[in-house]
Design a protein around this motif. Structure first.
Motif, PDB file in Angstrom:
ATOM      1  N   CYS A  92     -75.079 -57.205 -14.907  1.00 52.58           N
ATOM      2  CA  CYS A  92     -76.003 -57.382 -13.776  1.00 52.58           C
ATOM      3  C   CYS A  92     -77.201 -58.237 -14.129  1.00 52.58           C
ATOM      4  O   CYS A  92     -78.295 -58.033 -13.591  1.00 52.58           O
ATOM      5  N   GLY A  93     -77.046 -59.164 -15.045  1.00 51.90           N
ATOM      6  CA  GLY A  93     -78.143 -60.058 -15.405  1.00 51.90           C
ATOM      7  C   GLY A  93     -79.353 -59.342 -15.953  1.00 51.90           C
ATOM      8  O   GLY A  93     -80.475 -59.802 -15.814  1.00 51.90           O
ATOM      9  N   GLY A  94     -79.148 -58.196 -16.570  1.00 55.52           N
ATOM     10  CA  GLY A  94     -80.252 -57.457 -17.167  1.00 55.52           C
ATOM     11  C   GLY A  94     -80.890 -56.443 -16.244  1.00 55.52           C
ATOM     12  O   GLY A  94     -81.779 -55.713 -16.646  1.00 55.52           O
ATOM     13  N   ALA A  95     -80.430 -56.371 -14.974  1.00 58.31           N
ATOM     14  CA  ALA A  95     -80.976 -55.383 -14.038  1.00 58.31           C
ATOM     15  C   ALA A  95     -80.511 -53.999 -14.448  1.00 58.31           C
ATOM     16  O   ALA A  95     -79.527 -53.844 -15.162  1.00 58.31           O
ATOM     17  N   GLU A  96     -81.210 -53.002 -13.984  1.00 57.83           N
ATOM     18  CA  GLU A  96     -80.814 -51.617 -14.266  1.00 57.83           C
ATOM     19  C   GLU A  96     -79.440 -51.352 -13.687  1.00 57.83           C
ATOM     20  O   GLU A  96     -79.144 -51.746 -12.564  1.00 57.83           O
ATOM     21  N   PRO A  97     -78.574 -50.658 -14.434  1.00 57.13           N
ATOM     22  CA  PRO A  97     -77.265 -50.306 -13.875  1.00 57.13           C
ATOM     23  C   PRO A  97     -77.405 -49.298 -12.758  1.00 57.13           C
ATOM     24  O   PRO A  97     -78.444 -48.680 -12.588  1.00 57.13           O
ATOM     25  N   SER A  98     -76.342 -49.126 -11.995  1.00 55.52           N
ATOM     26  CA  SER A  98     -76.346 -48.189 -10.879  1.00 55.52           C
ATOM     27  C   SER A  98     -76.505 -46.759 -11.379  1.00 55.52           C
ATOM     28  O   SER A  98     -76.440 -46.486 -12.566  1.00 55.52           O
ATOM     29  N   VAL A  99     -76.660 -45.860 -10.452  1.00 55.36           N
ATOM     30  CA  VAL A  99     -76.795 -44.444 -10.783  1.00 55.36           C
ATOM     31  C   VAL A  99     -75.588 -43.974 -11.592  1.00 55.36           C
ATOM     32  O   VAL A  99     -75.710 -43.163 -12.492  1.00 55.36           O
ATOM     33  N   ALA A 100     -74.413 -44.512 -11.287  1.00 50.86           N
ATOM     34  CA  ALA A 100     -73.199 -44.118 -12.003  1.00 50.86           C
ATOM     35  C   ALA A 100     -73.190 -44.662 -13.423  1.00 50.86           C
ATOM     36  O   ALA A 100     -72.324 -44.320 -14.204  1.00 50.86           O
ATOM     37  N   GLY A 107     -76.968 -56.589  -7.630  1.00 51.66           N
ATOM     38  CA  GLY A 107     -77.991 -56.420  -8.662  1.00 51.66           C
ATOM     39  C   GLY A 107     -77.945 -55.108  -9.396  1.00 51.66           C
ATOM     40  O   GLY A 107     -78.970 -54.599  -9.794  1.00 51.66           O
ATOM     41  N   GLY A 108     -76.760 -54.540  -9.567  1.00 53.59           N
ATOM     42  CA  GLY A 108     -76.640 -53.328 -10.358  1.00 53.59           C
ATOM     43  C   GLY A 108     -76.821 -52.060  -9.575  1.00 53.59           C
ATOM     44  O   GLY A 108     -76.883 -50.981 -10.143  1.00 53.59           O
ATOM     45  N   ARG A 109     -76.907 -52.181  -8.257  1.00 52.87           N
ATOM     46  CA  ARG A 109     -77.095 -50.974  -7.448  1.00 52.87           C
ATOM     47  C   ARG A 109     -75.785 -50.300  -7.102  1.00 52.87           C
ATOM     48  O   ARG A 109     -75.778 -49.289  -6.420  1.00 52.87           O
ATOM     49  N   GLY A 110     -74.656 -50.868  -7.540  1.00 52.13           N
ATOM     50  CA  GLY A 110     -73.369 -50.207  -7.368  1.00 52.13           C
ATOM     51  C   GLY A 110     -72.817 -50.277  -5.964  1.00 52.13           C
ATOM     52  O   GLY A 110     -71.820 -49.653  -5.671  1.00 52.13           O
ATOM     53  N   GLY A 111     -73.413 -51.053  -5.061  1.00 50.05           N
ATOM     54  CA  GLY A 111     -72.902 -51.158  -3.702  1.00 50.05           C
ATOM     55  C   GLY A 111     -71.620 -51.963  -3.651  1.00 50.05           C
ATOM     56  O   GLY A 111     -71.297 -52.699  -4.536  1.00 50.05           O
TER      57      GLY A 111
END
Length: 112
Positions: A92-100, A107-111
């Motif tokens: 995700c380009g260094g963004a925080e990973p999703s909750v999972a 952007g790492g939100r897992g949607g």
């Protein structure tokens, strides 16, 4: 982990029977499985399973130990985790990973 190491590990997993064997060993936990148990679980002929396990052993994804007359095979969790870390290190380009805890679109939100 180097790219060459990752390619070697992924190559070892690139056959359906080897992937099934590795996944079964991961699921079995640290105790692993006796080769006979693994063979029965997967329904693979003994010689074929031996050949597949040799590929997984050579890659370092599994190890084995003789226990009397049988051989117990175990997944190498640190090696597996190193591969997973290599595959996701730029997630995700260094963004925080999703909750999972895994990468996803948006952007790492897992949607989806």
């Amino acid at each position: 982990m180097s790219t060459d190491d990752a390619v070697r590990l992924l190559s070892a997993l690139s056959h359906a029977s080897r992937l099934a064997a590795f996944r079964a060993l991961v699921q079995a936990g640290p105790e692993g499985l006796a080769v006979g148990e693994l063979r029965e679980l997967l329904g693979i002929p003994p010689a074929t399973l031996t050949a597949h396990l040799n590929v997984l052993r050579a890659s370092g994804l599994v190890g084995d130990e003789r226990e009397g007359r049988s051989i117990r095979v175990r997944a190498d969790y640190p090696r597996m985790n190193a591969l997973l870390a290599f595959l996701t290190e730029n997630c995700c380009g260094g963004a925080e990973p999703s909750v999972a805890g895994v990468c996803g679109p948006n952007g790492g939100r897992g949607g989806r």
